[in-house]
Structure formats: C-alpha cells, structure tokens
Design a protein around this motif. Structure first.
Motif, PDB file in Angstrom:
ATOM      1  N   ARG A 122       0.835  -1.203   0.000  1.00  0.00           N
ATOM      2  CA  ARG A 122       0.000   0.000   0.000  1.00  0.00           C
ATOM      3  C   ARG A 122       0.871   1.254   0.000  1.00  0.00           C
ATOM      4  N   ILE A 123       1.908   1.226   0.838  1.00  0.00           N
ATOM      5  CA  ILE A 123       2.802   2.388   0.922  1.00  0.00           C
ATOM      6  C   ILE A 123       3.496   2.629  -0.415  1.00  0.00           C
ATOM      7  N   LEU A 124       4.045   1.568  -1.003  1.00  0.00           N
ATOM      8  CA  LEU A 124       4.740   1.702  -2.283  1.00  0.00           C
ATOM      9  C   LEU A 124       3.779   2.120  -3.397  1.00  0.00           C
ATOM     10  N   GLY A 125       2.570   1.560  -3.376  1.00  0.00           N
ATOM     11  CA  GLY A 125       1.601   1.890  -4.420  1.00  0.00           C
ATOM     12  C   GLY A 125       1.192   3.343  -4.389  1.00  0.00           C
TER      13      GLY A 125
ATOM     14  N   ALA B 132      -2.707   3.191 -10.316  1.00  0.00           N
ATOM     15  CA  ALA B 132      -1.748   2.272  -9.706  1.00  0.00           C
ATOM     16  C   ALA B 132      -2.447   0.969  -9.360  1.00  0.00           C
ATOM     17  N   VAL B 133      -1.739  -0.129  -9.574  1.00  0.00           N
ATOM     18  CA  VAL B 133      -2.229  -1.459  -9.209  1.00  0.00           C
ATOM     19  C   VAL B 133      -1.205  -2.113  -8.291  1.00  0.00           C
ATOM     20  N   VAL B 134      -1.678  -2.578  -7.158  1.00  0.00           N
ATOM     21  CA  VAL B 134      -0.852  -3.336  -6.221  1.00  0.00           C
ATOM     22  C   VAL B 134      -1.494  -4.710  -6.075  1.00  0.00           C
TER      23      VAL B 134
ATOM     24  N   PRO C 164       6.242 -15.606  -4.648  1.00  0.00           N
ATOM     25  CA  PRO C 164       7.522 -14.981  -4.296  1.00  0.00           C
ATOM     26  C   PRO C 164       8.653 -15.430  -5.214  1.00  0.00           C
ATOM     27  N   GLU C 165       9.685 -14.598  -5.252  1.00  0.00           N
ATOM     28  CA  GLU C 165      10.845 -14.867  -6.094  1.00  0.00           C
ATOM     29  C   GLU C 165      12.098 -15.039  -5.240  1.00  0.00           C
ATOM     30  N   GLY C 166      13.178 -15.523  -5.874  1.00  0.00           N
ATOM     31  CA  GLY C 166      14.471 -15.624  -5.190  1.00  0.00           C
ATOM     32  C   GLY C 166      14.391 -16.470  -3.934  1.00  0.00           C
ATOM     33  N   TRP C 167      15.059 -15.985  -2.869  1.00  0.00           N
ATOM     34  CA  TRP C 167      15.071 -16.749  -1.628  1.00  0.00           C
ATOM     35  C   TRP C 167      13.684 -16.874  -1.024  1.00  0.00           C
TER      36      TRP C 167
ATOM     37  N   SER D 294       8.447  -3.527  -5.990  1.00  0.00           N
ATOM     38  CA  SER D 294       7.935  -4.760  -5.398  1.00  0.00           C
ATOM     39  C   SER D 294       8.348  -4.828  -3.935  1.00  0.00           C
ATOM     40  N   ALA D 295       7.742  -5.769  -3.222  1.00  0.00           N
ATOM     41  CA  ALA D 295       8.052  -5.968  -1.803  1.00  0.00           C
ATOM     42  C   ALA D 295       7.857  -7.430  -1.463  1.00  0.00           C
ATOM     43  N   ARG D 296       8.399  -7.822  -0.319  1.00  0.00           N
ATOM     44  CA  ARG D 296       8.246  -9.171   0.207  1.00  0.00           C
ATOM     45  C   ARG D 296       8.680 -10.225  -0.807  1.00  0.00           C
ATOM     46  N   SER D 297       9.947 -10.074  -1.261  1.00  0.00           N
ATOM     47  CA  SER D 297      10.554 -11.024  -2.213  1.00  0.00           C
ATOM     48  C   SER D 297       9.735 -11.158  -3.489  1.00  0.00           C
ATOM     49  N   GLY D 298       9.158 -10.054  -3.927  1.00  0.00           N
ATOM     50  CA  GLY D 298       8.419 -10.048  -5.176  1.00  0.00           C
ATOM     51  C   GLY D 298       6.993 -10.535  -5.057  1.00  0.00           C
ATOM     52  N   HIS D 299       6.583 -10.985  -3.872  1.00  0.00           N
ATOM     53  CA  HIS D 299       5.195 -11.438  -3.692  1.00  0.00           C
ATOM     54  C   HIS D 299       4.228 -10.301  -3.961  1.00  0.00           C
TER      55      HIS D 299
END
Length: 214
Positions: free
Chosen positions: A26-29, A151-153, A158-161, A199-204
């Motif tokens: 929400r903050i990033l969006g 904006a769409v959030v 998830p990606e990576g680790w 993005s946030a939370r490993s791309g989730h």
C-alpha cells in the motif's frame, strides 16, 4: 468481491496479514501513484478503508477520496473508520467494479459532492479477486480524467530466496479468493506511460503505476 468478504468484514483488518506483509505494498503503491494535495483519488475495492490514512496524508483536507466496494459490510467498516478519524472528504460508493456503469457511478459521486472524474485511481489487492479484472480496469479508466494516473498493487508467487514461502503465499491468496497467477498490473504496463515499477516481500507484492494514455 467474494461473499466471504461480507461474512468476515468485521474481522478483516485483523486477519488480512496487513502489517507483516501487505501494508508495504500500500505504501509503495501510493508513493508510485503520487497523489497531490487537493486531488480526488479513487480507491477501487477499498474494503475497510486501509488505504485511507495514507491517502489522506497525500491529498489533505482539500482533496477527496472516493472509496468504491461491492460489499455493503466492508463499506460499513470503512464508514466507521472515516467517522472515527473525523474525515469529511471521503465519499463511499457501493458498486461492483466489473459490472458497474461508470456514468451511474460518476453521477453518484457528483451527487455526494465529488467531481464526476477523478485525478488518480488505486487498486490494492483487489483486481486479482475478479476473474474479469480487465473489465474492472476499463471502468477505472472511465472514471478518470484524461491522462489520469492509476496504480495497481497485487500479488504473485515470491521470487528468489522468498520462494520458500510460496506455499504460504498460495494459501493466503486462496483463502482470500485471489488468483495469484492473474498479474493484473500488466494492464498498467500495457495502457500507461511513464510506468513506475516496484515490489516488496521477495516479489510477492508487485506495484505498477503510470499515466493512462488518452
């Protein structure tokens, strides 16, 4: 929105995983959307109004927030949030994002003292709940001024680790009725200019914002 959002409306904020996971989106969006003081911002699928405090910081008392949701029970929770905060610049509209008549919604907003067209629009964790989310996206565009920002959030695996948390992400989306494979932010990339990506939370959590092409 699925009927479960009506049933669990009073408990949604506590059960949504807001602070550990989804508030970051929400903050990033809202940062990517960049609403300005005095502007009118549309919050599609506003739910209980979790975006409202962040939007208030941007548009100020001279701006207007339009919260649209299908669920009367979710809107009631949003109304309680508005009344508790003493905000006088929030308009709530009950409408299905997919099935709505944009002209009728514009008229409803105007009747409640808002401008018929908004300057910006935000959809957080809402479009992936809708199998026909592209119709909802078209309705967002119809409610904006020419070259308004959107904006769409929303969520993906998830990606990576963070892939270790994929089962949890899938379960959370399934519980909420969201399609984790929908990737509705593609509409921003296809229909907007000057697209902001984060993005946030490993791309989730995926965030896209841009100005709609006229």
């Amino acid at each position: 929105m699925p009927d479960k959002y009506t049933t669990f409306a009073p408990f949604y904020d506590a059960l949504s995983g807001e602070y550990p996971v989804y508030r970051a989106g929400r903050i990033l969006g809202i940062e990517a959307l960049g609403p300005q003081p005095g502007q009118q911002v549309l919050d599609l699928g506003c739910g209980t109004g979790l975006n409202f405090p962040l939007l208030q910081e941007c548009v100020g008392p001279a701006g207007t927030i339009i919260g649209i949701d299908r669920s009367a029970q979710m809107l009631e929770q949003a109304r309680r949030r508005v009344e508790a905060a003493g905000w006088r610049n929030v308009i709530l509209v009950r409408a299905d994002a997919v099935l709505m008549d944009p002209a009728a919604v514009r008229a409803d907003i105007a009747q409640q003292g808002g401008a018929p067209a908004s300057d910006a629009a935000l959809a957080t964790y809402a479009l992936s709940l809708m199998p026909e989310w592209r119709k909802a996206w078209a309705n967002i565009a119809a409610l904006l001024r020419g070259q308004g920002r959107a904006a769409v959030v929303d969520m993906q695996e998830p990606e990576g680790w963070g892939r270790v948390f994929t089962p949890l992400a899938r379960a959370a989306c399934a519980l909420g009725g969201a399609d984790i494979q929908a990737h509705p932010w593609r509409a921003v990339e296809e229909d907007c200019t000057d697209v902001v990506r984060s993005s946030a939370r490993s791309g989730h959590v995926q965030v896209r914002a841009g100005a709609l092409r006229t």
